[in-house]
Design an enzyme around this catalytic site. Sequence first.
Site, PDB file in Angstrom:
ATOM      1  N   ASP A   1     -16.314  80.307  90.919  1.00 56.54           N
ATOM      2  CA  ASP A   1     -15.282  81.330  90.730  1.00 56.54           C
ATOM      3  C   ASP A   1     -14.185  81.237  91.777  1.00 56.54           C
ATOM      4  OD1 ASP A   1     -17.664  83.903  89.731  1.00 56.54           O
ATOM      5  OD2 ASP A   1     -16.818  82.178  88.685  1.00 56.54           O
TER       6      ASP A   1
ATOM      7  N   ARG B   1      -9.629  92.733  84.828  1.00 57.01           N
ATOM      8  CA  ARG B   1     -11.081  92.764  84.572  1.00 57.01           C
ATOM      9  C   ARG B   1     -11.853  92.769  85.895  1.00 57.01           C
ATOM     10  NH1 ARG B   1     -13.135  87.859  82.168  1.00 57.01           N
ATOM     11  NH2 ARG B   1     -15.018  88.869  82.907  1.00 57.01           N
TER      12      ARG B   1
ATOM     13  N   ILE C   1     -19.993  73.483  87.270  1.00 51.66           N
ATOM     14  CA  ILE C   1     -20.738  74.566  86.619  1.00 51.66           C
ATOM     15  C   ILE C   1     -20.254  74.823  85.192  1.00 51.66           C
ATOM     16  CG2 ILE C   1     -21.385  77.023  86.774  1.00 51.66           C
ATOM     17  CD1 ILE C   1     -22.567  75.319  89.041  1.00 51.66           C
TER      18      ILE C   1
ATOM     19  N   ARG D   1     -17.993  89.281  77.650  1.00 55.73           N
ATOM     20  CA  ARG D   1     -19.077  88.343  77.372  1.00 55.73           C
ATOM     21  C   ARG D   1     -20.317  88.653  78.207  1.00 55.73           C
ATOM     22  NH1 ARG D   1     -21.767  84.613  79.232  1.00 55.73           N
ATOM     23  NH2 ARG D   1     -22.607  83.022  77.863  1.00 55.73           N
TER      24      ARG D   1
ATOM     25  N   LYS E   1     -17.875  92.726  91.374  1.00 56.14           N
ATOM     26  CA  LYS E   1     -17.931  92.853  89.902  1.00 56.14           C
ATOM     27  C   LYS E   1     -19.259  92.295  89.398  1.00 56.14           C
ATOM     28  CE  LYS E   1     -15.951  89.615  87.236  1.00 56.14           C
ATOM     29  NZ  LYS E   1     -16.877  89.019  86.255  1.00 56.14           N
ATOM     30  N   ASN E   2     -19.660  91.123  89.919  1.00 62.13           N
ATOM     31  CA  ASN E   2     -20.837  90.441  89.354  1.00 62.13           C
ATOM     32  C   ASN E   2     -22.146  91.019  89.845  1.00 62.13           C
ATOM     33  OD1 ASN E   2     -19.034  88.966  87.946  1.00 62.13           O
ATOM     34  ND2 ASN E   2     -19.196  87.129  89.214  1.00 62.13           N
TER      35      ASN E   2
ATOM     36  N   CYS F   1     -16.323  81.273  75.844  1.00 60.19           N
ATOM     37  CA  CYS F   1     -15.237  82.080  76.405  1.00 60.19           C
ATOM     38  C   CYS F   1     -14.191  81.087  76.909  1.00 60.19           C
ATOM     39  CB  CYS F   1     -15.760  82.945  77.543  1.00 60.19           C
ATOM     40  SG  CYS F   1     -16.143  81.973  78.978  1.00 60.19           S
TER      41      CYS F   1
ATOM     42  N   ARG G   1     -20.431  78.938  76.360  1.00 62.21           N
ATOM     43  CA  ARG G   1     -21.382  79.516  77.323  1.00 62.21           C
ATOM     44  C   ARG G   1     -22.579  80.045  76.522  1.00 62.21           C
ATOM     45  NH1 ARG G   1     -17.974  83.167  81.215  1.00 62.21           N
ATOM     46  NH2 ARG G   1     -19.946  83.650  82.262  1.00 62.21           N
ATOM     47  N   PRO G   2     -23.484  79.125  76.180  1.00 67.34           N
ATOM     48  CA  PRO G   2     -24.655  79.540  75.402  1.00 67.34           C
ATOM     49  C   PRO G   2     -25.530  80.497  76.210  1.00 67.34           C
ATOM     50  CG  PRO G   2     -24.899  77.296  76.194  1.00 67.34           C
ATOM     51  CD  PRO G   2     -23.518  77.732  76.568  1.00 67.34           C
ATOM     52  N   ILE G   3     -26.431  81.137  75.486  1.00 68.61           N
ATOM     53  CA  ILE G   3     -27.400  82.012  76.171  1.00 68.61           C
ATOM     54  C   ILE G   3     -28.810  81.546  75.851  1.00 68.61           C
ATOM     55  CG2 ILE G   3     -25.872  84.034  76.294  1.00 68.61           C
ATOM     56  CD1 ILE G   3     -27.349  85.136  73.814  1.00 68.61           C
ATOM     57  N   ASP G   4     -28.957  80.251  75.567  1.00 65.99           N
ATOM     58  CA  ASP G   4     -30.274  79.703  75.188  1.00 65.99           C
ATOM     59  C   ASP G   4     -31.331  79.946  76.269  1.00 65.99           C
ATOM     60  OD1 ASP G   4     -28.500  77.931  76.601  1.00 65.99           O
ATOM     61  OD2 ASP G   4     -30.006  76.379  76.407  1.00 65.99           O
TER      62      ASP G   4
HETATM   63  C1  EPZ Z   1     -22.101  84.470  86.211  1.00 64.40           C
HETATM   64  O1  EPZ Z   1     -21.847  84.065  84.883  1.00 64.40           O
HETATM   65  C2  EPZ Z   1     -20.815  85.137  86.674  1.00 64.40           C
HETATM   66  N1  EPZ Z   1     -20.541  86.290  85.821  1.00 64.40           N
HETATM   67  C3  EPZ Z   1     -19.666  84.146  86.592  1.00 64.40           C
HETATM   68  O2  EPZ Z   1     -18.498  84.798  87.104  1.00 64.40           O
HETATM   69  C4  EPZ Z   1     -19.995  82.947  87.481  1.00 64.40           C
HETATM   70  O3  EPZ Z   1     -18.961  81.992  87.367  1.00 64.40           O
HETATM   71  C5  EPZ Z   1     -21.334  82.339  87.043  1.00 64.40           C
HETATM   72  O4  EPZ Z   1     -22.360  83.352  87.066  1.00 64.40           O
HETATM   73  C6  EPZ Z   1     -21.757  81.192  87.951  1.00 64.40           C
HETATM   74  O5  EPZ Z   1     -21.864  81.642  89.253  1.00 64.40           O
HETATM   75  C7  EPZ Z   1     -21.216  87.437  86.036  1.00 64.40           C
HETATM   76  O6  EPZ Z   1     -22.071  87.525  86.891  1.00 64.40           O
HETATM   77  C8  EPZ Z   1     -20.844  88.609  85.168  1.00 64.40           C
HETATM   78  P1  EPZ Z   1     -24.522  81.143  84.412  1.00 64.40           P
HETATM   79  P2  EPZ Z   1     -23.069  83.545  83.946  1.00 64.40           P
HETATM   80  O7  EPZ Z   1     -25.479  81.702  83.430  1.00 64.40           O
HETATM   81  O8  EPZ Z   1     -24.286  84.329  84.234  1.00 64.40           O
HETATM   82  C9  EPZ Z   1     -24.700  77.479  81.371  1.00 64.40           C
HETATM   83  C10 EPZ Z   1     -16.260  85.509  87.133  1.00 64.40           C
HETATM   84  O9  EPZ Z   1     -15.196  84.910  87.220  1.00 64.40           O
HETATM   85  N2  EPZ Z   1     -25.723  78.281  80.671  1.00 64.40           N
HETATM   86  O10 EPZ Z   1     -24.995  80.853  85.794  1.00 64.40           O
HETATM   87  O11 EPZ Z   1     -22.569  83.461  82.570  1.00 64.40           O
HETATM   88  C11 EPZ Z   1     -23.310  78.091  81.162  1.00 64.40           C
HETATM   89  O12 EPZ Z   1     -22.767  77.608  79.961  1.00 64.40           O
HETATM   90  C12 EPZ Z   1     -17.366  84.991  86.229  1.00 64.40           C
HETATM   91  O13 EPZ Z   1     -16.543  86.557  87.789  1.00 64.40           O
HETATM   92  C13 EPZ Z   1     -26.406  77.725  79.597  1.00 64.40           C
HETATM   93  O14 EPZ Z   1     -26.180  76.573  79.224  1.00 64.40           O
HETATM   94  O15 EPZ Z   1     -23.235  82.075  84.535  1.00 64.40           O
HETATM   95  C14 EPZ Z   1     -22.539  77.620  82.356  1.00 64.40           C
HETATM   96  O16 EPZ Z   1     -22.048  76.315  82.126  1.00 64.40           O
HETATM   97  C15 EPZ Z   1     -16.952  83.753  85.482  1.00 64.40           C
HETATM   98  N3  EPZ Z   1     -27.322  78.483  78.927  1.00 64.40           N
HETATM   99  C16 EPZ Z   1     -23.601  77.555  83.460  1.00 64.40           C
HETATM  100  O17 EPZ Z   1     -24.877  77.551  82.787  1.00 64.40           O
HETATM  101  C17 EPZ Z   1     -27.620  79.766  79.308  1.00 64.40           C
HETATM  102  O18 EPZ Z   1     -28.496  80.400  78.679  1.00 64.40           O
HETATM  103  C18 EPZ Z   1     -23.535  78.715  84.431  1.00 64.40           C
HETATM  104  O19 EPZ Z   1     -23.853  79.852  83.723  1.00 64.40           O
HETATM  105  C19 EPZ Z   1     -26.927  80.316  80.406  1.00 64.40           C
HETATM  106  C20 EPZ Z   1     -25.982  79.557  81.083  1.00 64.40           C
END
Ligand code: EPZ
Length: 417
Positions: free
Chosen positions: A306, A398, A328, A92, A22-23, A116, A121-124
Site C-alpha cells: 500500500d 475511502r 502482492i 470489496r 483503516k485496515n 477490483c 482479488r479472489p477469496i478462494d
Molecule cells: C488487505 O487486503 C488490505 N485491505 C489491503 O489494503 C492490502 O494491500 C493487503 O491486505 C495486503 O497487505 C484491508 O485490510 C481492508 P490479501 P486483502 O488477502 O486482505 C491474493 C489499501 O489500500 N489472494 O493479503 O484483500 C490477492 O489477490 C488496501 O488499504 C488470493 O489469491 O489482501 C492479492 O493478490 C488495498 N486469494 C494477495 O493475495 C484469497 O483468498 C494479497 O491479498 C485472498 C487473497
Amino acid sequence: MPEIKIKGGKRLSGELCIQGAKNSVLPVLAGTLLCDGECIVHNCPEISDVDISLKILNFLGCGCKREGNTVRVDTSGMNNDEIPDSLMREMRSSVVFLGAILGRTGKAVISNPGGCELGPRPIDIHLSSLEKMGVSIKEEHGLLYCTAENGLKGADIYLSFPSVGATENIILAAALAKGKTVIHNAAREPEISDLADFLNSAGARIYGCGSDYIEVYGVERLNSTQHTIIPDRIVAATYMAAAAVTGGDITLCNVMPSHMVSTLSVFRESGCIIDPHGKSIVFKSPERLKRVPTVRSLVYPGFPTDAGPIIIAMLTVANGTSVFVENIFESRYKYTDELKRFGAKIKTEGKVAVVEGVERLSATAGKCTDLRGGAALILAALAAEGESEIGEIQHILRGYEDITGNLLRIGADIKLD
Ligand code: EPZ
C-alpha cells in the site's frame, strides 16, 4: 463529486496527528458482531469505508452511533445474516464480515466481491479455510450461500498465501467456534494483532498474532468491550512523503514507528532524516531526494504494497533512477499513467516499475484510479509547479480522513472544490 485543487511548490512544515488505521477498524467493526451488547471503538477514522461498514452493521440490524472518532455498535438487535450486493460492491473488503456473521449466526449470504482496481482479488483462501471449519458454501447467480449446519468447529488451517483478509476471517469465525483453530502461514500485519487485542479484551482466546502461527481457542460468548484502533501506518507514510517531495519537515504524533520499520528504511535510503520518539516521528527531508536502487513490496514485515504508490510518487523527483517491484497485487500500476501526466518518467512492465527522477513535475489535471494511487497524485501535485486539479477523489476519501485539512495545516495551498 468535488475535485481537489493544489498549487504546488510550497514547502510543507508543521505537526500532524495520524488517524486510526483503516485496515484495522474494518475487521474490528466486523468483530463487534461477535460481542453481546454495545462495543465502543475509539480513534475510528472519519472515512467512507467506515461509513459503509456502519451501513452494513445497520443493515444486519445493529445500532450504530458515531461521535467524532468514537463509534458505538450495539449488536443486540441483529436480525439478518445477508449483506446486499449493493453494499458488497461499495467496498470489496466487506468480505471480512463473512467470518463474523458466520461466527455469530452460523449462516451468511454475501455476493462474491470479485476483482477490483488492483487486479483480480479472489477469496478462494477465505472460502477453503471456512469450509475446513464446517461451513458449506454454494454459489448461485453470484451469491455465496454459506451455512454451518452443525455450527463452526475449530480446524488446522494452512494458508497457501499469508492473506491478510483470510487470516482475519478465520480469526473472526474461530473466536466462538467449538474447539481449537490453528492458522499456519498466517499474515503478520499489525492490523491483525489489533483485531486480536480487541477480541481478547471481549473474552476471546487468540494467541500468536504478529507471527505466522496463530491459535484460537473457541469460547462460549464474548462481552461488550472498548478498544482504541492503532495508528494508520500507510497514512503516516503518505504525509512523510508529502514533506519529502516539497523539501519540508514534519512531526507526526500518534504513530507506531515499530509498525513502519521497512517503510522508514526506504525513506532513510532516499536521504530523509527520521527521528522516532515513542509515539511520534520527527521527519526532515534532504535538499534533493536520492534514488532508491530497488524497493520490493512483500508481506509484513516487508515493505507494504500500500505504500508502493506513495514511494513511487516521491521518487519521481529523486536524483537518479529507482526500481520498484510489486509482489502482492497483479496490476497496481494503473495510477502511473496519471503520474506521467505530471511529467513523471515511469516505465512499468509486469511487476516492475522503473522511475527516472526528474528535477521538477508540472501541474496538470489528473484522475484517481484507486485509493493509494489517488494519494500518489496528491503528492505529485504538491511537488509540481502550478495549479493541479485531481478528480475522482472518492477513492481517496475511502481511506484518508480530512486530507485537505491536514495538508492545509502544514502549509499546502490546497482546497476541495
Ligand atoms: C488487505 O487486503 C488490505 N485491505 C489491503 O489494503 C492490502 O494491500 C493487503 O491486505 C495486503 O497487505 C484491508 O485490510 C481492508 P490479501 P486483502 O488477502 O486482505 C491474493 C489499501 O489500500 N489472494 O493479503 O484483500 C490477492 O489477490 C488496501 O488499504 C488470493 O489469491 O489482501 C492479492 O493478490 C488495498 N486469494 C494477495 O493475495 C484469497 O483468498 C494479497 O491479498 C485472498 C487473497
